[in-house]
Design a protein around this motif. Structure first.
Motif, PDB file in Angstrom:
ATOM      1  N   ARG A 192       0.835  -1.220   0.000  1.00  0.00           N
ATOM      2  CA  ARG A 192       0.000   0.000   0.000  1.00  0.00           C
ATOM      3  C   ARG A 192       0.862   1.260   0.000  1.00  0.00           C
ATOM      4  NH1 ARG A 192      -1.832   3.100   4.110  1.00  0.00           N
ATOM      5  NH2 ARG A 192      -1.026   1.679   5.701  1.00  0.00           N
ATOM      6  N   LEU A 193       2.034   1.193   0.654  1.00  0.00           N
ATOM      7  CA  LEU A 193       2.910   2.370   0.721  1.00  0.00           C
ATOM      8  C   LEU A 193       3.984   2.343  -0.362  1.00  0.00           C
ATOM      9  CD1 LEU A 193       3.427   2.593   4.596  1.00  0.00           C
ATOM     10  CD2 LEU A 193       2.008   4.069   3.184  1.00  0.00           C
ATOM     11  N   GLY A 194       3.958   1.316  -1.211  1.00  0.00           N
ATOM     12  CA  GLY A 194       4.938   1.228  -2.295  1.00  0.00           C
ATOM     13  C   GLY A 194       6.328   0.842  -1.816  1.00  0.00           C
ATOM     14  N   VAL A 195       6.389   0.082  -0.696  1.00  0.00           N
ATOM     15  CA  VAL A 195       7.686  -0.365  -0.168  1.00  0.00           C
ATOM     16  C   VAL A 195       7.586  -1.842   0.202  1.00  0.00           C
ATOM     17  CG1 VAL A 195       8.280   1.926   0.757  1.00  0.00           C
ATOM     18  CG2 VAL A 195       7.075   0.287   2.221  1.00  0.00           C
ATOM     19  N   GLN A 196       8.730  -2.429   0.565  1.00  0.00           N
ATOM     20  CA  GLN A 196       8.733  -3.816   1.041  1.00  0.00           C
ATOM     21  C   GLN A 196       8.911  -3.816   2.553  1.00  0.00           C
ATOM     22  OE1 GLN A 196      11.885  -6.289  -0.580  1.00  0.00           O
ATOM     23  NE2 GLN A 196      11.690  -7.776   1.079  1.00  0.00           N
ATOM     24  N   ILE A 197       8.005  -4.510   3.259  1.00  0.00           N
ATOM     25  CA  ILE A 197       8.093  -4.576   4.722  1.00  0.00           C
ATOM     26  C   ILE A 197       8.163  -6.029   5.170  1.00  0.00           C
ATOM     27  CG2 ILE A 197       6.907  -4.084   6.901  1.00  0.00           C
ATOM     28  CD1 ILE A 197       5.699  -1.604   5.660  1.00  0.00           C
ATOM     29  N   ASP A 198       9.188  -6.328   5.965  1.00  0.00           N
ATOM     30  CA  ASP A 198       9.304  -7.639   6.617  1.00  0.00           C
ATOM     31  C   ASP A 198       9.234  -7.417   8.123  1.00  0.00           C
ATOM     32  OD1 ASP A 198       9.744  -9.148   4.204  1.00  0.00           O
ATOM     33  OD2 ASP A 198      11.743  -8.258   4.130  1.00  0.00           O
ATOM     34  N   TYR A 199       9.114  -8.515   8.882  1.00  0.00           N
ATOM     35  CA  TYR A 199       8.927  -8.386  10.323  1.00  0.00           C
ATOM     36  C   TYR A 199       9.912  -9.248  11.104  1.00  0.00           C
ATOM     37  CZ  TYR A 199       4.634  -6.080   8.974  1.00  0.00           C
ATOM     38  OH  TYR A 199       3.748  -5.200   8.417  1.00  0.00           O
ATOM     39  N   LEU A 200      10.366  -8.696  12.244  1.00  0.00           N
ATOM     40  CA  LEU A 200      11.107  -9.477  13.237  1.00  0.00           C
ATOM     41  C   LEU A 200      10.167  -9.606  14.426  1.00  0.00           C
ATOM     42  CD1 LEU A 200      14.649  -7.791  13.438  1.00  0.00           C
ATOM     43  CD2 LEU A 200      14.075  -9.934  12.336  1.00  0.00           C
ATOM     44  N   ARG A 201       9.858 -10.835  14.808  1.00  0.00           N
ATOM     45  CA  ARG A 201       8.910 -11.017  15.909  1.00  0.00           C
ATOM     46  C   ARG A 201       9.660 -11.392  17.180  1.00  0.00           C
ATOM     47  NH1 ARG A 201       7.316 -13.045  11.160  1.00  0.00           N
ATOM     48  NH2 ARG A 201       5.500 -12.049  10.176  1.00  0.00           N
ATOM     49  N   GLU A 202       9.705 -10.466  18.140  1.00  0.00           N
ATOM     50  CA  GLU A 202      10.383 -10.723  19.416  1.00  0.00           C
ATOM     51  C   GLU A 202       9.449 -11.560  20.302  1.00  0.00           C
ATOM     52  OE1 GLU A 202      11.665  -7.094  21.355  1.00  0.00           O
ATOM     53  OE2 GLU A 202      11.934  -6.082  19.448  1.00  0.00           O
ATOM     54  N   GLN A 203       9.975 -12.678  20.834  1.00  0.00           N
ATOM     55  CA  GLN A 203       9.168 -13.500  21.744  1.00  0.00           C
ATOM     56  C   GLN A 203       9.080 -12.838  23.121  1.00  0.00           C
ATOM     57  OE1 GLN A 203       7.438 -15.948  20.323  1.00  0.00           O
ATOM     58  NE2 GLN A 203       8.549 -15.198  18.521  1.00  0.00           N
ATOM     59  N   SER A 204      10.133 -12.097  23.483  1.00  0.00           N
ATOM     60  CA  SER A 204      10.104 -11.300  24.716  1.00  0.00           C
ATOM     61  C   SER A 204      10.790  -9.977  24.376  1.00  0.00           C
ATOM     62  CB  SER A 204      10.860 -12.026  25.827  1.00  0.00           C
ATOM     63  OG  SER A 204      12.203 -12.223  25.416  1.00  0.00           O
ATOM     64  N   PRO A 205      10.536  -8.916  25.143  1.00  0.00           N
ATOM     65  CA  PRO A 205      11.148  -7.621  24.794  1.00  0.00           C
ATOM     66  C   PRO A 205      12.675  -7.707  24.809  1.00  0.00           C
ATOM     67  CG  PRO A 205       9.459  -7.359  26.488  1.00  0.00           C
ATOM     68  CD  PRO A 205       9.701  -8.828  26.343  1.00  0.00           C
ATOM     69  N   LEU A 206      13.303  -7.290  23.705  1.00  0.00           N
ATOM     70  CA  LEU A 206      14.759  -7.458  23.564  1.00  0.00           C
ATOM     71  C   LEU A 206      15.525  -6.134  23.634  1.00  0.00           C
ATOM     72  CD1 LEU A 206      14.834 -10.191  20.746  1.00  0.00           C
ATOM     73  CD2 LEU A 206      15.257 -10.503  23.184  1.00  0.00           C
ATOM     74  N   GLY A 207      14.840  -5.035  24.005  1.00  0.00           N
ATOM     75  CA  GLY A 207      15.548  -3.758  24.101  1.00  0.00           C
ATOM     76  C   GLY A 207      15.691  -3.081  22.747  1.00  0.00           C
ATOM     77  N   THR A 208      16.389  -1.934  22.733  1.00  0.00           N
ATOM     78  CA  THR A 208      16.457  -1.128  21.509  1.00  0.00           C
ATOM     79  C   THR A 208      17.447  -1.684  20.489  1.00  0.00           C
ATOM     80  OG1 THR A 208      17.990   0.335  22.670  1.00  0.00           O
ATOM     81  CG2 THR A 208      15.692   1.038  22.561  1.00  0.00           C
ATOM     82  N   ALA A 209      18.194  -2.742  20.826  1.00  0.00           N
ATOM     83  CA  ALA A 209      19.135  -3.320  19.856  1.00  0.00           C
ATOM     84  C   ALA A 209      18.996  -4.826  19.733  1.00  0.00           C
ATOM     85  CB  ALA A 209      20.578  -2.972  20.250  1.00  0.00           C
ATOM     86  N   GLY A 210      18.486  -5.477  20.793  1.00  0.00           N
ATOM     87  CA  GLY A 210      18.477  -6.941  20.836  1.00  0.00           C
ATOM     88  C   GLY A 210      17.815  -7.607  19.646  1.00  0.00           C
ATOM     89  N   ALA A 211      16.720  -7.014  19.146  1.00  0.00           N
ATOM     90  CA  ALA A 211      15.993  -7.636  18.030  1.00  0.00           C
ATOM     91  C   ALA A 211      16.862  -7.760  16.781  1.00  0.00           C
ATOM     92  CB  ALA A 211      14.739  -6.831  17.714  1.00  0.00           C
ATOM     93  N   LEU A 212      17.901  -6.924  16.673  1.00  0.00           N
ATOM     94  CA  LEU A 212      18.755  -6.970  15.477  1.00  0.00           C
ATOM     95  C   LEU A 212      19.454  -8.322  15.360  1.00  0.00           C
ATOM     96  CD1 LEU A 212      20.353  -3.405  15.722  1.00  0.00           C
ATOM     97  CD2 LEU A 212      18.463  -4.120  14.251  1.00  0.00           C
ATOM     98  N   GLY A 213      19.636  -9.007  16.500  1.00  0.00           N
ATOM     99  CA  GLY A 213      20.251 -10.342  16.476  1.00  0.00           C
ATOM    100  C   GLY A 213      19.390 -11.350  15.733  1.00  0.00           C
ATOM    101  N   LEU A 214      18.104 -11.016  15.512  1.00  0.00           N
ATOM    102  CA  LEU A 214      17.196 -11.935  14.809  1.00  0.00           C
ATOM    103  C   LEU A 214      17.215 -11.719  13.293  1.00  0.00           C
ATOM    104  CD1 LEU A 214      14.061 -11.461  17.139  1.00  0.00           C
ATOM    105  CD2 LEU A 214      15.750 -13.304  17.264  1.00  0.00           C
ATOM    106  N   LEU A 215      17.935 -10.695  12.839  1.00  0.00           N
ATOM    107  CA  LEU A 215      17.931 -10.393  11.394  1.00  0.00           C
ATOM    108  C   LEU A 215      18.446 -11.593  10.600  1.00  0.00           C
ATOM    109  CD1 LEU A 215      19.230  -6.708  11.188  1.00  0.00           C
ATOM    110  CD2 LEU A 215      17.036  -7.536  10.353  1.00  0.00           C
ATOM    111  N   ASN A 216      17.614 -12.065   9.696  1.00  0.00           N
ATOM    112  CA  ASN A 216      18.009 -13.215   8.881  1.00  0.00           C
ATOM    113  C   ASN A 216      17.317 -13.107   7.526  1.00  0.00           C
ATOM    114  OD1 ASN A 216      18.972 -15.646   8.029  1.00  0.00           O
ATOM    115  ND2 ASN A 216      17.596 -16.887   9.258  1.00  0.00           N
ATOM    116  N   PRO A 217      18.042 -12.918   6.408  1.00  0.00           N
ATOM    117  CA  PRO A 217      19.506 -12.873   6.362  1.00  0.00           C
ATOM    118  C   PRO A 217      20.038 -11.569   6.975  1.00  0.00           C
ATOM    119  CG  PRO A 217      18.604 -12.310   4.227  1.00  0.00           C
ATOM    120  CD  PRO A 217      17.432 -12.727   5.088  1.00  0.00           C
ATOM    121  N   ARG A 218      21.310 -11.613   7.341  1.00  0.00           N
ATOM    122  CA  ARG A 218      21.968 -10.439   7.882  1.00  0.00           C
ATOM    123  C   ARG A 218      22.182  -9.436   6.737  1.00  0.00           C
ATOM    124  NH1 ARG A 218      27.435 -10.645  11.495  1.00  0.00           N
ATOM    125  NH2 ARG A 218      26.017 -11.584  12.993  1.00  0.00           N
TER     126      ARG A 218
END
Length: 356
Positions: A192-218
């Motif tokens: 709808r916004l003309g972009v590509q959006i993917d999601y990282l789903r945190e199972q528990s709150p990981l702080g302002t940087a922790g979720a980046l560890g879930l990036l796959n592919p890096r």
């Protein structure tokens, strides 16, 4: 500037060239300017088709040397000047090209209005941290995740994505946790916004940087990270360019924060009074919640482990990696409390109606 690199190199002519050679170059390279350099490689000046026309009107012919038509005090800028400043110079001086020169006056690039006015497409990823609980904004956030709260009729997240899209970004990853399904339902895959959006789903709150560890592919190139509750006019692309230019592992956008002491301060040594300061102003740099990171910076994160951005920066510093601050002056609002939300609504509504 980089995208025109090969073009401006073709527009360089020596100082002993003829008017015929300049005309051919202007036709062939088609960027409406020729850069004239001397034998030492220093910029002597520029020539536009207007300079050629004026020369021909004065009686010069095609074989005349270009000496009399060189615009010698041409406006130049240093390579680190921001796109915004260059645009302002172009508008103020009614010109469409400005060479960038280094401290030795050698040409290192060329700013073209057409290129600057349409920001470059940036394949770099942008990660938006949108998983916070928004506790301080209750009751607003009881049934709505904070980044979905409307500001001037649009969710905060949508403002961020649209602003980044204007900067040439088109691939976003949203890190979601609290009421994340609502964010996914609202934005979907970004079509709808003309972009590509993917999601990282945190199972528990990981702080302002922790979720980046879930990036796959890096990510395979430097990428931008922003908190999902920061409304700002910062140029994400310039932050990224600054990060790359300084060869940093991590860059943090910082703002100058001024705080006035409410009381007169008494300076003492032991019991002696040695001076007074009437309500002094303290200045400090505060974290603006927007960052640029090198993919290697992710090596300091463990999967599914909580980590905040300042901790990530500290870990990089311990490894002697370069971390730098990007001083920003643009409007910025961290929407953390209810009065921030009403302020953001007021500011953005005024901007769209043209009031200040």
């Amino acid at each position: 500037m980089n995208s025109t690199e090969q073009i401006w190199r073709k527009a360089i002519l020596p100082a002993h060239a003829t008017i015929q050679q300049v005309i051919s170059n202007l036709d062939h390279v088609a960027i409406k300017i020729v850069l004239v350099v001397n034998e030492a490689g220093e910029l002597e000046g520029t020539i536009s088709d207007g300079d050629i026309r004026r020369g021909l009107l004065k009686g010069l012919d095609l074989n005349s040397p270009i000496t009399n038509v060189i615009h010698r005090n041409a406006l130049v800028v240093p390579p680190e000047m921001t796109r915004e400043m260059v645009m302002q110079l172009m508008v103020a001086n009614k010109i469409q090209q400005i060479p960038a020169v280094d401290e030795h006056h050698h040409v290192v690039g060329l700013h073209l209005w057409d290129e600057i006015a349409t920001p470059p497409v940036r394949p770099n990823l942008m990660v938006i941290m949108a998983g916070g609980m928004g506790t301080r904004l209750r009751p607003h956030t009881e049934n709505c995740p904070k980044p979905l709260l409307p500001v001037a009729g649009k969710p905060m997240l949508e403002h961020i994505i649209e602003h980044a899209k204007l900067e040439g970004f088109s691939h976003f990853v949203l890190a979601v946790h609290y009421l994340g399904h609502m964010i996914e339902e609202h934005f979907g895959n970004g079509e709808r916004l003309g972009v590509q959006i993917d999601y990282l789903r945190e199972q528990s709150p990981l702080g302002t940087a922790g979720a980046l560890g879930l990036l796959n592919p890096r990510p395979d190139a430097a990428f931008v990270v922003t908190n999902g509750d920061v409304i700002t006019d910062i140029h994400y692309g310039e932050l990224l360019d600054f990060h790359l230019r300084h060869n940093a592992a991590a860059t943090m956008a910082v703002r100058v924060h001024e705080w006035q002491h409410p009381f007169g301060v008494v300076q003492t040594q032991g019991v002696e009074i040695v001076g007074f300061e009437e309500k002094p102003v303290a200045r400090s740099h505060i974290n603006a919640g927007v960052y640029a990171l090198d993919p290697d910076a992710l090596n300091t994160l463990a999967a599914d482990a909580r980590c905040d951005m300042p901790t990530l920066f500290e870990r990089l510093q311990e490894q002697s990696k370069r971390t730098v601050a990007y001083p920003m002056h643009e409007p910025w609002l961290d929407v953390g409390r209810p009065d921030d939300l009403s302020r953001a609504n007021g500011q953005i509504s005024n901007k769209t109606t043209g009031q200040h």
